[in-house]
Write a protein that holds these residues in place. Structure first.
Motif, PDB file in Angstrom:
ATOM      1  N   ILE A 145     -59.314  64.851 -32.453  1.00  0.00           N
ATOM      2  CA  ILE A 145     -58.194  63.933 -32.220  1.00  0.00           C
ATOM      3  C   ILE A 145     -58.011  62.912 -33.333  1.00  0.00           C
ATOM      4  CG2 ILE A 145     -58.481  64.166 -29.715  1.00  0.00           C
ATOM      5  CD1 ILE A 145     -59.531  61.216 -29.791  1.00  0.00           C
ATOM      6  N   HIS A 146     -59.034  62.752 -34.206  1.00  0.00           N
ATOM      7  CA  HIS A 146     -58.922  61.730 -35.252  1.00  0.00           C
ATOM      8  C   HIS A 146     -59.814  62.120 -36.423  1.00  0.00           C
ATOM      9  CE1 HIS A 146     -57.516  57.847 -36.583  1.00  0.00           C
ATOM     10  NE2 HIS A 146     -58.744  57.426 -36.836  1.00  0.00           N
ATOM     11  N   SER A 147     -59.389  61.779 -37.626  1.00  0.00           N
ATOM     12  CA  SER A 147     -60.116  62.218 -38.829  1.00  0.00           C
ATOM     13  C   SER A 147     -61.195  61.247 -39.275  1.00  0.00           C
ATOM     14  CB  SER A 147     -59.124  62.439 -39.978  1.00  0.00           C
ATOM     15  OG  SER A 147     -58.420  61.236 -40.263  1.00  0.00           O
ATOM     16  N   ASN A 148     -61.075  59.979 -38.874  1.00  0.00           N
ATOM     17  CA  ASN A 148     -61.990  58.955 -39.379  1.00  0.00           C
ATOM     18  C   ASN A 148     -62.980  58.572 -38.279  1.00  0.00           C
ATOM     19  OD1 ASN A 148     -63.118  57.110 -41.089  1.00  0.00           O
ATOM     20  ND2 ASN A 148     -61.380  55.698 -41.109  1.00  0.00           N
ATOM     21  N   ILE A 149     -64.200  59.077 -38.388  1.00  0.00           N
ATOM     22  CA  ILE A 149     -65.199  58.938 -37.329  1.00  0.00           C
ATOM     23  C   ILE A 149     -66.471  58.308 -37.887  1.00  0.00           C
ATOM     24  CG2 ILE A 149     -66.607  60.159 -35.607  1.00  0.00           C
ATOM     25  CD1 ILE A 149     -63.624  60.360 -35.053  1.00  0.00           C
ATOM     26  N   PHE A 150     -67.034  57.352 -37.121  1.00  0.00           N
ATOM     27  CA  PHE A 150     -68.364  56.816 -37.427  1.00  0.00           C
ATOM     28  C   PHE A 150     -69.264  57.165 -36.250  1.00  0.00           C
ATOM     29  CE2 PHE A 150     -71.638  53.543 -37.031  1.00  0.00           C
ATOM     30  CZ  PHE A 150     -72.171  53.520 -38.314  1.00  0.00           C
ATOM     31  N   VAL A 151     -70.438  57.720 -36.559  1.00  0.00           N
ATOM     32  CA  VAL A 151     -71.334  58.215 -35.519  1.00  0.00           C
ATOM     33  C   VAL A 151     -72.498  57.243 -35.318  1.00  0.00           C
ATOM     34  CG1 VAL A 151     -72.708  60.154 -34.698  1.00  0.00           C
ATOM     35  CG2 VAL A 151     -70.729  60.564 -36.181  1.00  0.00           C
ATOM     36  N   LEU A 152     -72.684  56.815 -34.092  1.00  0.00           N
ATOM     37  CA  LEU A 152     -73.780  55.919 -33.742  1.00  0.00           C
ATOM     38  C   LEU A 152     -75.120  56.653 -33.805  1.00  0.00           C
ATOM     39  CD1 LEU A 152     -71.899  54.340 -30.727  1.00  0.00           C
ATOM     40  CD2 LEU A 152     -72.540  53.101 -32.807  1.00  0.00           C
ATOM     41  N   SER A 153     -76.207  55.913 -33.726  1.00  0.00           N
ATOM     42  CA  SER A 153     -77.539  56.489 -33.937  1.00  0.00           C
ATOM     43  C   SER A 153     -78.089  57.219 -32.722  1.00  0.00           C
ATOM     44  CB  SER A 153     -78.524  55.385 -34.331  1.00  0.00           C
ATOM     45  OG  SER A 153     -78.726  54.498 -33.248  1.00  0.00           O
ATOM     46  N   GLY A 154     -77.462  57.049 -31.556  1.00  0.00           N
ATOM     47  CA  GLY A 154     -78.004  57.715 -30.375  1.00  0.00           C
ATOM     48  C   GLY A 154     -76.994  57.815 -29.259  1.00  0.00           C
ATOM     49  N   ASP A 155     -77.336  58.578 -28.246  1.00  0.00           N
ATOM     50  CA  ASP A 155     -76.483  58.756 -27.078  1.00  0.00           C
ATOM     51  C   ASP A 155     -76.854  57.778 -25.966  1.00  0.00           C
ATOM     52  OD1 ASP A 155     -74.914  60.883 -28.048  1.00  0.00           O
ATOM     53  OD2 ASP A 155     -76.460  62.348 -27.536  1.00  0.00           O
ATOM     54  N   ASN A 156     -75.854  57.424 -25.174  1.00  0.00           N
ATOM     55  CA  ASN A 156     -76.063  56.591 -23.980  1.00  0.00           C
ATOM     56  C   ASN A 156     -76.821  55.305 -24.304  1.00  0.00           C
ATOM     57  OD1 ASN A 156     -74.882  58.705 -22.369  1.00  0.00           O
ATOM     58  ND2 ASN A 156     -76.840  59.789 -22.524  1.00  0.00           N
ATOM     59  N   ILE A 157     -76.383  54.645 -25.378  1.00  0.00           N
ATOM     60  CA  ILE A 157     -77.114  53.474 -25.878  1.00  0.00           C
ATOM     61  C   ILE A 157     -76.587  52.153 -25.336  1.00  0.00           C
ATOM     62  CG2 ILE A 157     -77.855  54.614 -28.002  1.00  0.00           C
ATOM     63  CD1 ILE A 157     -75.547  53.244 -29.451  1.00  0.00           C
ATOM     64  N   GLY A 158     -75.436  52.182 -24.663  1.00  0.00           N
ATOM     65  CA  GLY A 158     -74.898  50.948 -24.105  1.00  0.00           C
ATOM     66  C   GLY A 158     -73.976  50.236 -25.077  1.00  0.00           C
TER      67      GLY A 158
END
Length: 259
Positions: free
Chosen positions: A44-57
């Motif tokens: 849905i979008h080209s510019n993505i930043f990925v966090l270091s983990g899942d379900n982190i709050g």
């Protein structure tokens, strides 16, 4: 130039804020997602930043955004919840008239945010439809910030490393109070406002927020800032918490800055 950042979780099919931003600016927005949603986000979008983990709050999410855009990039950035409609707000005959932003008015909004930071207000936001704007338009200083917050990363990089970011369900208030009590004023502009829609809508913080966690966060905030935060109690009249006792806070924001 200010960077636009939208953390999103379990709402990739309902990007209200992204879709509220006019076309000319949308490609410059970064969606911040957890690893579990990366592939769907890319659809849905080209510019993505990925966090270091899942379900982190949400608090850890905000901290990682601050470390990246504030401490690493040292950029001016505007962090927006993913469920906001952004509106132009004008005072006409002592009444507020609202309209969706377009390319021209959204650029005006960004220019005013930049001007605000140029004037020494290194954190702040636009107003909210949840707050009565009378007496606050066109802006108010040292106030609560709801649903969106802008930061001058270069000015605040060292402070970002010093403060505590972790207080889920009260994260915005917590960071705001820490900055204010360090003598860093904020400004909330009401020439533009955000409409957050329904509280606790599906996805986002609602995946982990319960009435018990919400109430506990209010208590913890009051414990950390007893001079500036008091608790109020009311019974929720709508939504999934209808009929339950819900805590809220009264924040003495101006007093916090004057400490």
């Amino acid at each position: 130039m200010i960077e636009l950042v939208i953390p999103t979780f379990k709402r990739l099919d309902k990007q209200i804020t992204l879709n509220s931003i006019p076309d000319n600016f949308r490609d410059g927005v970064t969606l911040v997602v957890q690893p579990q949603e990366v592939e769907d986000a890319k659809k849905i979008h080209s510019n993505i930043f990925v966090l270091s983990g899942d379900n982190i709050g949400i608090s850890e999410t905000r901290k990682q955004i601050a470390m990246e855009w504030g401490c690493s990039r040292k950029s001016r950035h505007w962090v927006l919840d993913d469920d906001l409609e952004i509106l132009k707000s004008e005072m006409v005959d002592e009444k507020i008239q609202k309209s969706p932003v377009d390319n021209t008015t959204f650029q005006e909004c960004l220019d005013k945010i930049e001007e605000t930071m140029d004037n020494g207000f290194y954190h702040g936001g636009i107003g909210s439809t949840l707050v009565n704007p009378i007496g606050k338009w066109p802006f108010t200083n040292n106030s609560r910030i709801l649903g969106n917050v802008f930061y001058d990363g270069e000015a605040l990089a060292e402070t970002f490393k010093e403060i505590d970011w972790i207080l889920d369900n009260a994260e915005d208030y917590y960071v705001n109070l820490q900055l204010l009590t360090r003598g860093l004023p904020n400004r909330v502009m009401y020439e533009f406002i955000s409409n957050p829609g329904l509280s606790n809508s599906e996805g986002g913080c609602s995946t982990s927020r319960t009435i018990e966690r919400h109430n506990e966060a209010c208590k913890k905030l009051a414990e950390k800032f007893p001079e500036f935060v008091s608790i109020k109690t009311k019974v929720a009249t709508s939504g999934p918490w209808k009929g339950l006792e819900r805590l809220g806070i009264n924040g003495r924001w101006k007093k916090a800055y004057g400490k």
